[in-house]
Design an enzyme around this catalytic site. Structure first.
Site, PDB file in Angstrom:
ATOM      1  NE  ARG A 151      -4.382  -1.516   1.677  1.00 60.20           N
ATOM      2  CZ  ARG A 151      -5.276  -2.032   2.515  1.00 60.20           C
ATOM      3  NH1 ARG A 151      -5.045  -2.024   3.812  1.00 60.20           N
ATOM      4  NH2 ARG A 151      -6.410  -2.527   2.064  1.00 60.20           N
TER       5      ARG A 151
ATOM      6  CE  LYS B 174     -17.293 -11.107  11.485  1.00 58.48           C
ATOM      7  NZ  LYS B 174     -17.294  -9.743  12.056  1.00 58.48           N
TER       8      LYS B 174
ATOM      9  N   GLY C 214     -12.633  -3.923   1.346  1.00 58.99           N
ATOM     10  CA  GLY C 214     -14.011  -3.456   1.529  1.00 58.99           C
ATOM     11  C   GLY C 214     -14.427  -2.474   0.448  1.00 58.99           C
TER      12      GLY C 214
END
Ligand code: ADP
Ligand code: MG
Length: 422
Positions: A34, A204, A401
């Site tokens: 990043r 998840k 996300g």
């Protein structure tokens, strides 16, 4: 959306919101992807003689107030060091986010210099749901600079002060990373060549059920809305096939009536998962679940790996990776793909004994002739450690996300703010 390259920046102070949220082992950066992805924009601004103030978050500092969070960390210190090494010039780290230290640095820095503010999440206001609370921090951040460049793609789905509120207070533009990410995601959401295969793993299911639902019921291959000027798709195109693995696969297997032992299971999500599977069947979207597993009796790097040959996991064991038959099945279901989006590792790749599934999947996707996009902090870190050729994928997204919400067809607050008024 205005491009940072089109801003007249010479002699100006530019606040760059970057995504420098790297994985850390203690204070050691385990993957600097990043930071590297943020370099083109910062370098360009430096070259054009702007004074560059970088704002970024790191991890999830805990505590109700600034002092507690700043004392507990994590500090951006190791990131400042790495950024300085990669840029080949000093990077001054402010002792605070938008306080006395930041103000003095902003006032005294010269053109072509780079400074980094401390972890913006030390300020509880950064993530506040209260517009006025965020607004006060945004005012202090905006006061540091003349111009704002949004380049933190991985945070674009957050309605946070430094992402959403500051660009409303300063002339603004999008950085090179954000423009590159949006260009690729736009290809995925307008007219993906088919078969379009989506591979999802990670921990998840609750994080990713919304995108799965939309990719299943999304626009069919024949009713895709033509590419529009807006970077926000409203109806994402339907996937032809979804390969589901990782921790989230056990909730899918449980919804199909399989035993999952002690594996990660979100019992309360079973009904929704069942509904998504029914929708997929109706829409003709093929959902491929693991057919075997690598299990252990505890969640630990030194746990003994054991292969379970069927989809059911015995009592007392937990699934930590996909098994050899699943690796082959996934490779076969990827072989004819023309477009692939992959988010989330299919196993606990951080433990070498349970990394074979992630490696096999990464290799299978790298062999696909077509548009291949890997998204997600952990997925990107995992593939970068596999020493695949640099052109193994069309694009490795820095956003997890953010890219999922984009694929879901949602408006990303950070992108919306950058579009406004320009
Ligand atoms: P990304 O950052 O790429 O979006 P996620 O954050 O959603 O991915 O998920 C990454 C995490 O999922 C990894 O830390 C990995 O260990 C975990 N994971 C993968 N498979 C399993 C599993 N079978 N059980 C528990 N955790 C898993
Ligand atoms: Mg992650």
């Amino acid at each position: 959306m205005k491009r940072a390259e089109d801003l007249d920046v010479a002699g100006q102070t530019v606040l760059v919101r970057a995504d420098l949220n790297v994985p850390l082992d203690g204070s050691a950066i385990t993957d600097d992807g990043r930071i590297r992805a943020s370099l083109p924009t910062i370098r360009d601004l430096v070259r054009r003689e702007a004074a560059v103030i970088v704002c970024a978050h790191l991890g999830r500092p805990k505590g109700d107030d600034y002092a507690t969070r700043a004392a507990g960390g994590p500090s951006l210190r190791p990131v400042a060091t790495r950024l300085s090494e990669l840029l080949g010039q000093p990077v001054t780290l402010a002792a605070d986010v938008a306080g006395e230290s930041a103000r003095i640095i902003a006032e005294t820095m010269d053109d072509g210099e780079v400074a980094l503010l401390e972890n913006v999440r030390f300020e509880p206001a950064e993530t506040s749901k209260d517009d006025a609370v965020r607004g006060e921090l945004a005012e202090r951040l905006a006061a540091l600079a003349d111009l704002y460049v949004g380049d933190g793609f991985g945070a674009m789905h957050r309605k946070h002060a430094s992402v959403y509120d500051v660009p409303r207070l300063l002339p603004h533009a999008a950085g090179q990373l954000v423009l590159a990410e949006v260009a690729v995601l736009r290809q995925l959401t307008t007219s993906p060549s088919r078969p379009y295969v989506v591979v999802l793993g990670g921990a998840k299911v609750s994080d990713k059920l919304a995108v799965i639902g939309n990719l299943v019921v999304g626009a069919s291959p024949h009713s895709i809305t033509p590419p529009s000027a807006s970077p926000h798709p409203t109806t994402p195109p339907r996937a032809d096939r979804m390969l589901i693995a990782g921790g989230m696969a056990y909730t899918f297997l449980a919804a199909e009536g399989h035993q999952v032992g002690n594996s990660l299971l979100e019992t309360e999500q079973i009904p929704q998962v069942g509904a998504v599977l029914a929708d997929a069947a109706k829409a003709g979207v093929e959902v491929v679940l693991p057919v075997d597993h690598v299990v252990a009796d505890r969640f630990s790097a030194d746990a003994k790996p054991e292969t379970v040959p069927g989809p059911d996991i015995p009592d007392g064991k937990l699934g930590l990776d996909i098994g050899p038959a699943t690796r082959e099945l996934f490779a076969r279901r990827l072989a004819d793909a023309k477009t692939v989006f992959w988010n989330g590792p299919p196993g606990v790749f951080e433990f070498p004994a349970f990394a074979a599934g992630t490696r096999a999947l990464a290799e299978a996707i790298s062999e696909v002739a077509g548009l291949t996009v890997v998204g997600g902090g952990d997925s990107a870190a995992a593939v970068r450690h596999l020493d695949l050729p640099p052109d193994a994928y069309t694009h490795i997204s820095t956003g997890g996300g953010a890219s999922l919400e984009y694929l879901e067809g949602r408006t990303l607050p950070g992108l919306a703010a950058l579009e406004d008024g320009s």
